[in-house]
Design an enzyme around this catalytic site. Structure first.
Site, PDB file in Angstrom:
ATOM      1  N   ASN A  12      35.257 102.621 -16.566  1.00  0.00           N
ATOM      2  CA  ASN A  12      36.401 101.716 -16.411  1.00  0.00           C
ATOM      3  C   ASN A  12      35.891 100.415 -15.808  1.00  0.00           C
ATOM      4  O   ASN A  12      35.603 100.344 -14.620  1.00  0.00           O
ATOM      5  CB  ASN A  12      37.452 102.372 -15.502  1.00  0.00           C
ATOM      6  CG  ASN A  12      38.624 101.455 -15.225  1.00  0.00           C
ATOM      7  OD1 ASN A  12      38.823 100.448 -15.890  1.00  0.00           O
ATOM      8  ND2 ASN A  12      39.424 101.805 -14.219  1.00  0.00           N
ATOM      9  N   TRP A  13      35.770  99.386 -16.640  1.00  0.00           N
ATOM     10  CA  TRP A  13      35.185  98.125 -16.183  1.00  0.00           C
ATOM     11  C   TRP A  13      36.154  97.287 -15.357  1.00  0.00           C
ATOM     12  O   TRP A  13      35.758  96.282 -14.772  1.00  0.00           O
ATOM     13  CB  TRP A  13      34.699  97.306 -17.380  1.00  0.00           C
ATOM     14  CG  TRP A  13      33.641  97.976 -18.194  1.00  0.00           C
ATOM     15  CD1 TRP A  13      33.087  99.219 -17.993  1.00  0.00           C
ATOM     16  CD2 TRP A  13      32.997  97.442 -19.354  1.00  0.00           C
ATOM     17  NE1 TRP A  13      32.154  99.488 -18.951  1.00  0.00           N
ATOM     18  CE2 TRP A  13      32.065  98.413 -19.813  1.00  0.00           C
ATOM     19  CE3 TRP A  13      33.120  96.240 -20.058  1.00  0.00           C
ATOM     20  CZ2 TRP A  13      31.269  98.199 -20.936  1.00  0.00           C
ATOM     21  CZ3 TRP A  13      32.328  96.034 -21.178  1.00  0.00           C
ATOM     22  CH2 TRP A  13      31.408  97.009 -21.606  1.00  0.00           C
ATOM     23  N   LYS A  14      37.426  97.673 -15.369  1.00  0.00           N
ATOM     24  CA  LYS A  14      38.465  96.934 -14.627  1.00  0.00           C
ATOM     25  C   LYS A  14      38.437  95.450 -15.021  1.00  0.00           C
ATOM     26  O   LYS A  14      38.182  95.139 -16.193  1.00  0.00           O
ATOM     27  CB  LYS A  14      38.298  97.171 -13.121  1.00  0.00           C
ATOM     28  CG  LYS A  14      38.252  98.670 -12.781  1.00  0.00           C
ATOM     29  CD  LYS A  14      38.353  98.966 -11.316  1.00  0.00           C
ATOM     30  CE  LYS A  14      38.293 100.469 -11.076  1.00  0.00           C
ATOM     31  NZ  LYS A  14      38.468 100.823  -9.670  1.00  0.00           N
ATOM     32  N   HIS A  98      46.467 104.448 -13.724  1.00  0.00           N
ATOM     33  CA  HIS A  98      45.412 104.312 -12.717  1.00  0.00           C
ATOM     34  C   HIS A  98      46.050 103.953 -11.384  1.00  0.00           C
ATOM     35  O   HIS A  98      47.069 103.259 -11.324  1.00  0.00           O
ATOM     36  CB  HIS A  98      44.410 103.226 -13.149  1.00  0.00           C
ATOM     37  CG  HIS A  98      43.170 103.203 -12.316  1.00  0.00           C
ATOM     38  ND1 HIS A  98      43.119 102.602 -11.083  1.00  0.00           N
ATOM     39  CD2 HIS A  98      41.937 103.733 -12.530  1.00  0.00           C
ATOM     40  CE1 HIS A  98      41.909 102.750 -10.579  1.00  0.00           C
ATOM     41  NE2 HIS A  98      41.171 103.442 -11.425  1.00  0.00           N
ATOM     42  N   GLU A 100      45.388 101.865  -9.224  1.00  0.00           N
ATOM     43  CA  GLU A 100      45.566 100.431  -8.987  1.00  0.00           C
ATOM     44  C   GLU A 100      46.834  99.924  -9.667  1.00  0.00           C
ATOM     45  O   GLU A 100      47.545  99.080  -9.118  1.00  0.00           O
ATOM     46  CB  GLU A 100      44.330  99.665  -9.489  1.00  0.00           C
ATOM     47  CG  GLU A 100      43.131  99.889  -8.587  1.00  0.00           C
ATOM     48  CD  GLU A 100      41.792  99.697  -9.257  1.00  0.00           C
ATOM     49  OE1 GLU A 100      40.774  99.967  -8.592  1.00  0.00           O
ATOM     50  OE2 GLU A 100      41.750  99.290 -10.443  1.00  0.00           O
ATOM     51  N   GLU A 170      41.719 111.241  -9.401  1.00  0.00           N
ATOM     52  CA  GLU A 170      41.078 110.189  -8.618  1.00  0.00           C
ATOM     53  C   GLU A 170      41.708 110.119  -7.232  1.00  0.00           C
ATOM     54  O   GLU A 170      42.772 109.530  -7.064  1.00  0.00           O
ATOM     55  CB  GLU A 170      41.259 108.833  -9.313  1.00  0.00           C
ATOM     56  CG  GLU A 170      40.551 108.714 -10.639  1.00  0.00           C
ATOM     57  CD  GLU A 170      40.326 107.251 -11.017  1.00  0.00           C
ATOM     58  OE1 GLU A 170      39.176 106.887 -11.252  1.00  0.00           O
ATOM     59  OE2 GLU A 170      41.295 106.492 -11.038  1.00  0.00           O
ATOM     60  N   GLY A 176      36.252 103.050  -5.040  1.00  0.00           N
ATOM     61  CA  GLY A 176      35.661 101.798  -4.599  1.00  0.00           C
ATOM     62  C   GLY A 176      35.352 101.730  -3.117  1.00  0.00           C
ATOM     63  O   GLY A 176      35.007 100.678  -2.593  1.00  0.00           O
ATOM     64  N   SER A 216      34.030 106.789  -6.712  1.00  0.00           N
ATOM     65  CA  SER A 216      32.667 106.553  -6.202  1.00  0.00           C
ATOM     66  C   SER A 216      31.654 107.543  -6.771  1.00  0.00           C
ATOM     67  O   SER A 216      30.812 108.080  -6.055  1.00  0.00           O
ATOM     68  CB  SER A 216      32.656 106.572  -4.661  1.00  0.00           C
ATOM     69  OG  SER A 216      33.525 105.567  -4.150  1.00  0.00           O
ATOM     70  N   GLY A 237      34.010 103.819 -12.070  1.00  0.00           N
ATOM     71  CA  GLY A 237      34.375 102.426 -11.869  1.00  0.00           C
ATOM     72  C   GLY A 237      33.158 101.544 -11.714  1.00  0.00           C
ATOM     73  O   GLY A 237      32.451 101.224 -12.675  1.00  0.00           O
ATOM     74  N   GLY A 238      32.870 101.160 -10.475  1.00  0.00           N
ATOM     75  CA  GLY A 238      31.800 100.205 -10.184  1.00  0.00           C
ATOM     76  C   GLY A 238      30.462 100.532 -10.805  1.00  0.00           C
ATOM     77  O   GLY A 238      29.758  99.654 -11.316  1.00  0.00           O
TER      78      GLY A 238
END
Length: 254
Positions: A12-14, A98, A100, A170, A176, A216, A237-238
């Site tokens: 997930n590149w956001k 998600h 967010e 999640e 993150g 993470s 994610g990151g």
């Protein structure tokens, strides 16, 4: 590591990567991961990069996902993207609900279930996200939160649709933050979600549904997490923004 369910690892590149940066990333991933057959690999760029990434990954083992979509087919919904528009770019998966979006866009379980149904109507597989906050976990409410979110977000799906749906657990407190649920914590939550799916659908459906862990995930913890019996992949994610770390997560999961 042989599992009943095929692992699915999605990046997930956001809100990251220009089109040029996205193409650089998938070019490296195509080379690094060309021989991986044991894992369904999904990349989820921002909407602006879907068209070019779709062309770049043609005839590779990478699959395209989107980060969100509307519950509506078309109409006066400024700024929204419909499932049919995603299909034009050969999008196969879409991340829904998600944390967010639940937090910043106030998305409800009821809305997420409408989106999941719209995705299935367009033959796009939804990745439906659920998970508790740190306050909820510390208050002993993990199971209550997951029960509410799973039942609400998957409401209305048929058994056949559910088998083609991915659930992503999640824990919000691990997204993150650098904090990761221990493999035991992840397994506990995944097993609870699978038990819920038995009660909502049936044993067969629950056994076939893939449940990803997100929060993470790194190359160093991927193997232990994926080794848990009810953990069927990762929503990354990151670490998915850099080709080496994402590729290493996938290689370490096998």
């Amino acid at each position: 590591m042989k599992k009943e369910r095929k692992l699915i690892i999605a990046g997930n590149w956001k809100m990251n990567k220009t089109v040029a940066e996205a193409l650089d990333l998938v070019k490296d991933l195509k080379m690094d991961l060309a021989n991986i057959k044991e894992v369904d690999i999904v990349v989820c760029p921002p909407f602006t990069a879907l068209c070019e990434v779709s062309k770049a990954i043609l005839n590779s083992n990478l699959r395209l996902g989107a980060q969100n979509m509307s519950e509506h087919i078309s109409g006066a919904y400024t700024g929204e993207i419909a499932a049919g528009m995603l299909k034009e770019f050969s999008v196969r998966y879409v991340i829904l609900g998600h944390s967010e979006r639940r937090q910043y866009q106030k998305e409800s379980d009821a809305l997420i279930s409408k989106k999941a149904l719209a995705a299935h109507a367009a033959s796009i597989k939804p990745i439906v996200c659920v998970g508790e906050t740190l306050a909820e976990r510390e208050a002993g409410q993990m199971e209550k939160v997951l029960d509410t979110q799973v039942r609400g977000s998957l409401a209305g799906l048929t058994k056949a649709q559910m088998e083609e749906t991915i659930v992503a657990y999640e824990p919000v407190w691990a997204i993150g933050t650098g904090k990761t649920a221990t493999s035991a914590q992840a397994q506990e939550a995944h097993a609870f979600i699978r038990k819920l799916l038995v009660s909502i659908f049936d044993e067969t459906v629950a056994r076939r549904v893939r449940i990803q862990y997100g929060g993470s995930v790194k190359p160093s913890n991927a193997n232990e997490l994926m080794g848990q019996p009810d953990v069927d992949g990762a929503l990354v994610g990151g670490a998915s923004l850099e080709s080496r770390s994402f590729a290493d997560i996938i290689k370490n999961s096998i």
